[in-house]
Design a protein around this motif. Structure first.
Motif, mmCIF file in Angstrom:
data_model
loop_
_atom_site.group_PDB
_atom_site.id
_atom_site.type_symbol
_atom_site.label_atom_id
_atom_site.label_comp_id
_atom_site.label_asym_id
_atom_site.label_seq_id
_atom_site.Cartn_x
_atom_site.Cartn_y
_atom_site.Cartn_z
ATOM 1 N N UNK A 23 45.537 41.336 48.546
ATOM 2 C CA UNK A 23 45.825 40.182 49.389
ATOM 3 C C UNK A 23 44.772 39.107 49.092
ATOM 4 N N UNK A 24 45.210 37.888 48.855
ATOM 5 C CA UNK A 24 44.291 36.796 48.548
ATOM 6 C C UNK A 24 43.904 36.088 49.854
ATOM 7 N N UNK A 25 42.613 36.131 50.181
ATOM 8 C CA UNK A 25 42.110 35.479 51.394
ATOM 9 C C UNK A 25 41.176 34.326 51.085
ATOM 10 N N UNK A 30 40.832 35.490 44.514
ATOM 11 C CA UNK A 30 41.697 35.107 43.395
ATOM 12 C C UNK A 30 40.928 35.114 42.076
ATOM 13 N N UNK A 31 39.718 34.572 42.084
ATOM 14 C CA UNK A 31 38.907 34.508 40.865
ATOM 15 C C UNK A 31 38.585 35.905 40.343
ATOM 16 N N UNK A 32 38.273 36.829 41.246
ATOM 17 C CA UNK A 32 37.951 38.192 40.824
ATOM 18 C C UNK A 32 39.149 38.874 40.176
ATOM 19 N N UNK A 33 40.321 38.714 40.764
ATOM 20 C CA UNK A 33 41.531 39.328 40.206
ATOM 21 C C UNK A 33 41.873 38.709 38.854
ATOM 22 N N UNK A 34 41.811 37.389 38.785
ATOM 23 C CA UNK A 34 42.127 36.720 37.522
ATOM 24 C C UNK A 34 41.130 37.097 36.430
ATOM 25 N N UNK A 35 39.848 37.096 36.766
ATOM 26 C CA UNK A 35 38.817 37.432 35.776
ATOM 27 C C UNK A 35 39.005 38.862 35.264
ATOM 28 N N UNK A 36 39.348 39.762 36.159
ATOM 29 C CA UNK A 36 39.572 41.158 35.792
ATOM 30 C C UNK A 36 40.686 41.288 34.758
ATOM 31 N N UNK A 60 49.578 39.623 45.986
ATOM 32 C CA UNK A 60 49.781 39.318 44.574
ATOM 33 C C UNK A 60 51.040 40.009 44.058
ATOM 34 N N UNK A 61 51.979 39.206 43.579
ATOM 35 C CA UNK A 61 53.188 39.734 42.944
ATOM 36 C C UNK A 61 52.941 39.977 41.460
#
Length: 149
Positions: A23-25, A30-36, A60-61
């Motif tokens: 869940x993006x809060x 968001x940055x952590x998920x994208x960077x990963x 996140x879909x």
């Protein structure tokens, strides 16, 4: 052959249940998920543009890499961007791209592109929540946190 046309099929396959999806809060989430999910071997070499697709609860879909360009830029095809968003039935998106230079500052073209995407998204009732610039070390610049979006 006369009178025959190709059949168009549109689909989205959910392989991971959204109940298990992050869940993006915040912009940091968001940055952590994208960077990963960024290719670390090319983050300093080529600029890439991705979209984080979200449902109404900001779950996140998925992540879609829209384009991969050169050292100083990449092209964003609005038709492909919105085809992806609409096909996945996403109601919100977060835009992201990397700066191979490591510079954490939005350029004028970054800002103009964000405005263009946001204006188009409004026609479909899709929210553009943020635009992030990601660097090799995982640092990021958030348009939302800096009141640009």
């Amino acid at each position: 052959m006369k009178g025959k046309v190709n059949e168009i099929s549109i689909s989205y396959k959910e392989r991971i249940s959204l109940s298990h999806s992050p869940n993006i809060k915040s912009s940091m989430d968001a940055a952590e998920i994208l960077y990963e999910h960024w290719d670390k071997s090319s983050i300093e070499l080529q600029e890439s543009f991705k979209i984080l697709l979200l449902n109404n609860s900001n779950k996140v879909k998925g992540i879609y890499e829209l384009s991969k360009g050169g050292i100083t830029g990449t092209l964003v095809d609005m038709r492909i961007l919105f085809a992806t968003v609409l096909k996945s039935l996403s109601v919100a998106i977060i835009l992201a791209h990397n700066h191979p230079s490591g510079k954490l500052q939005a350029s004028n073209s970054d800002i103009e592109l964000t405005k263009k995407i946001k204006n188009a998204a409004e026609l479909f009732d899709i929210k553009v929540l943020d635009h992030l610039i990601i660097t090799r070390d995982g640092n990021y610049y958030s348009f939302s946190d800096n009141h640009i979006i």
